[in-house]
Structure formats: structure tokens, C-alpha cells
Design an enzyme around this catalytic site. Structure first.
Site, mmCIF file in Angstrom:
data_model
loop_
_atom_site.group_PDB
_atom_site.id
_atom_site.type_symbol
_atom_site.label_atom_id
_atom_site.label_comp_id
_atom_site.label_asym_id
_atom_site.label_seq_id
_atom_site.Cartn_x
_atom_site.Cartn_y
_atom_site.Cartn_z
ATOM 1 C CD1 TRP A 12 6.886 63.625 -58.834
ATOM 2 C CD2 TRP A 12 8.468 64.681 -59.990
ATOM 3 N NE1 TRP A 12 6.621 63.451 -60.176
ATOM 4 C CE2 TRP A 12 7.579 64.085 -60.910
ATOM 5 C CE3 TRP A 12 9.550 65.409 -60.481
ATOM 6 C CZ2 TRP A 12 7.732 64.198 -62.290
ATOM 7 C CZ3 TRP A 12 9.704 65.522 -61.866
ATOM 8 C CH2 TRP A 12 8.803 64.917 -62.747
ATOM 9 N NE ARG A 32 3.384 66.172 -43.577
ATOM 10 C CZ ARG A 32 4.126 65.934 -42.498
ATOM 11 N NH1 ARG A 32 3.620 66.115 -41.289
ATOM 12 N NH2 ARG A 32 5.372 65.514 -42.626
ATOM 13 C CE LYS A 105 6.634 57.649 -61.530
ATOM 14 N NZ LYS A 105 7.965 57.714 -62.179
ATOM 15 C CB ALA A 137 12.854 65.641 -58.514
ATOM 16 C CE LYS A 188 9.346 54.005 -60.946
ATOM 17 N NZ LYS A 188 10.278 54.954 -60.311
ATOM 18 C CG ASP A 241 9.507 55.285 -64.185
ATOM 19 O OD1 ASP A 241 10.555 55.828 -63.815
ATOM 20 O OD2 ASP A 241 8.409 55.501 -63.630
ATOM 21 C CB THR A 245 13.824 53.441 -61.327
ATOM 22 O OG1 THR A 245 12.891 54.361 -61.878
ATOM 23 C CG2 THR A 245 13.688 53.480 -59.819
ATOM 24 C CG ASN A 253 12.686 52.965 -55.209
ATOM 25 O OD1 ASN A 253 12.015 52.442 -54.335
ATOM 26 N ND2 ASN A 253 12.293 54.093 -55.817
ATOM 27 C CD GLU A 278 6.137 56.054 -52.794
ATOM 28 O OE1 GLU A 278 5.732 55.065 -52.143
ATOM 29 O OE2 GLU A 278 5.548 57.152 -52.798
#
Length: 333
Positions: A12, A32, A105, A137, A188, A241, A245, A253, A278
């Protein structure tokens, strides 16, 4: 042209770097891990998380924290579990009244705080917004038409975010109901796990439609109890959303749910998906919020039991289908 720093070089964050670069902004994409940053910078492509999407020369890829300093806008694009830690890490590089846009999220386990609340707690001098909505994404990186919502308690901040992100292929609406937008975006993912489990078990379209419809009811119940507006859940960060999803091949997910429905363990599932799921991170917090606000959320409860207590997925369906008879009244009943 604005200087935009994106903290997090996953799929993303990388897709947003392409979008914002195409909008004419100077973009800093922070990773990172030094080796990953160097590889993305060298290849001009994030082959691990967003293969096939070429990064333009005005996207600067870095692993140096101080490179995000003096940004007109900072985007936090890290997993929800890392938002607090990341905000603390970059605290000294944020300026007074810095606009920080969170694009993750989720709900923080334990504190049960929304992600914007965590950012304000760690960076009290900032101005916070969230960007949410049906936005994979893979499609945004390719310039496919997408619509999202920028939410903030301040309409001025929401409009500033809208202006920076808007393009002929990326339409942004504003909303001051940041509670509703965040709750919709977080929960969601949990319903998408349920939809994926339904697919994995072998159920059909009827089952998925029922899960999605009753799922948005659960989301809106909790969101309204937390102070959100009911109408937000019929918008992009709610039903919009949820649709993408629960149905898309790009959805991590849903994919995780499919694997669980086929009998894989949670550990096996997360290993195979290879990216942050998530819905798993949010499940316990969502259940705890339902208890805190005394909100009836049967789908959430069954998914929570499947993930953390070994509940059989087919038994979870039986439990949902054999609850006490009730009537369908309105959107939040």
C-alpha cells in the site's frame, strides 16, 4: 508540489508513492530494513510486495529516519500493530501541526483505541487524518480508477488531504466522522475473514451475501455505539470497503479465511498468505469492544472463537444459523 513522506514500504505504501508521484509531488518512501530500501531503490520496483509497478525517479527510497523531516504531509503505512511504535520512533521528526495520514486499518488490542487516537496520544501536536475505502494496492499502483474517503475531525485537514491525493484515477471524498470511517475500515477485515471461510468450506453466493449484509449491520451497531454516524457505514469506508475485501482475489483477509475454511491452522494460514492479515490483528479488539459497549455481534464472536479457541468453522456456521429467531427492522438492528 509538496514533499510527501510515506513511512512503510509494503504494497500500500508503495502504491501510494506511485500515485502521489504521478500527482507531481516529491515523494520519500521509507523502509524499515536497509537492504530492502536499497533493493527497491536499485530496481525501481518493489518486487516483494508490488511486483510489476515501476517507481519513477522522483520517488526517493530511504531507510534513514531523518529523511522524512520537513514534510508537508506524512503517511503512516505500517501494520496496525506497529502504529504506536512507529509514531514514537519518528516523533522528533514531526513538525508542529504536522498532518499525519494513517492508512492502516485496525484497533489496538488492549487499549481498544482507534489508530488515529494512538497517533494523537503519541504526537499531540499533530493533525490527524485517515484515508480509507475500497482500494487494493495492486489496482491503485496500476492507475485503475478508485474512490476513497479522507476523514478528520477537522474539515480543513480532510480537504488538504483530498487536494493532495485527488487525481483523474483516484477520487477522494471528505468526511468528519473519523470514528465511523475507522471502525468501518477496521471491522470489515473481520467480516472478510468470515466470507473467506464460507468460500473455503464450500458454501455459495447466498452464504457470502448473508455474511456481508449481516456483517455491515454488526459494524454499524458498534460504530454508532462508539460515537460514529450510521450513514457513514453506507459509504466507501463501510459497505464499499466491505464489498471489495469480501470478494476480491487481492484480499489478504478473504484469502486467509479461505485457508482457514479448508482446515489450515492459523499459523499455517498466516505463513501461506505471507503478508499482514489485519482481520486477525483486529479480531480480539473487536470482540472486546462488543463486550465493552454491550453490542450484539454474533459473526465477530464466532470468528474470534475460530481464530483463538479452535472453533470448527462448520460449527461456527451452525451456531450462527440456529440462534434465536428475530426480525429485520432497520440498518442497525
Amino acid at each position: 508540489m509538496s514533499k510527501i513522506s510515506i513511512i512503510g514500504s509494503g504494497s500500500w505504501g508503495t502504491a501510494l508513492s506511485v500515485l502521489l508521484s504521478d500527482n507531481g509531488h516529491e515523494v520519500v518512501l521509507w523502509s524499515r530494513i536497509k537492504e530492502k530500501a536499497e533493493k527497491i531503490a536499485r530496481d525501481r520496483e518493489n518486487r516483494e510486495y508490488l511486483p510489476g509497478i515501476i517507481l519513477s525517479d522522483n520517488i526517493r527510497v530511504t531507510y534513514t529516519d531523518s529523511d522524512i523531516e520537513n514534510s508537508d504531509l506524512v503517511i503512516l503505512s505500517v501494520p496496525s500493530k506497529a502504529v504506536r511504535e512507529t509514531a514514537k520512533r519518528f516523533l522528533n521528526y514531526f513538525s508542529e501541526n504536522q498532518i499525519i495520514v494513517n492508512v492502516a486499518k485496525g484497533i489496538e488490542e488492549g487499549s481498544l483505541l482507534r489508530l488515529s487516537q494512538i497517533i494523537k496520544e503519541v504526537v499531540p501536536f499533530c493533525r490527524v487524518a485517515v484515508l480509507s475505502g475500497p482500494s487494493h494496492a495492486e489496482e491503485v499502483g496500476k492507475g485503475m480508477v478508485t474512490a476513497c474517503v479522507a476523514a478528520s475531525e477537522s474539515i480543513e485537514v480532510a480537504e488538504a488531504v483530498q487536494k493532495i491525493f485527488m487525481s483523474p484515477v483516484f477520487r477522494v471524498y471528505t468526511n468528519t466522522d473519523i470514528i465511523g470511517v475507522e471502525v468501518g475500515g477496521a471491522l470489515k477485515n473481520l467480516i472478510a475473514l468470515a466470507a473467506g471461510i464460507s468460500d473455503g468450506v464450500g458454501f455459495g453466493d447466498n452464504s457470502k451475501a448473508a455474511l456481508m449484509t449481516r456483517g455491515i449491520v454488526e459494524i454499524s451497531r458498534l460504530g454508532v455505539a462508539m460515537g460514529g454516524k450510521a450513514e457513514t457505514f453506507s459509504g466507501l469506508s463501510g459497505i464499499g470497503d466491505l464489498i471489495v475485501t469480501c470478494t476480491s482475489r487481492h484480499s489478504r483477509n478473504r484469502m486467509a479465511g479461505v485457508l482457514l475454511g479448508k482446515g489450515k491452522s492459523l499459523e499455517e494460514t498466516l505463513k501461506e498468505v505471507h503478508m499482514v492479515v489485519e482481520g486477525v490483528n483486529t479480531a480480539k479488539a473487536a470482540y472486546d469492544l462488543s463486550v465493552k459497549y454491550n453490542v450484539n455481534m454474533p459473526i465477530t464472536k464466532e470468528i474470534y472463537d475460530v481464530l483463538f479457541f479452535g472453533q470448527d468453522t462448520k460449527q461456527a456456521v451452525v451456531n450462527l444459523m440456529t440462534r434465536d429467531k428475530t426480525a429485520e427492522y432497520n440498518f442497525i438492528n
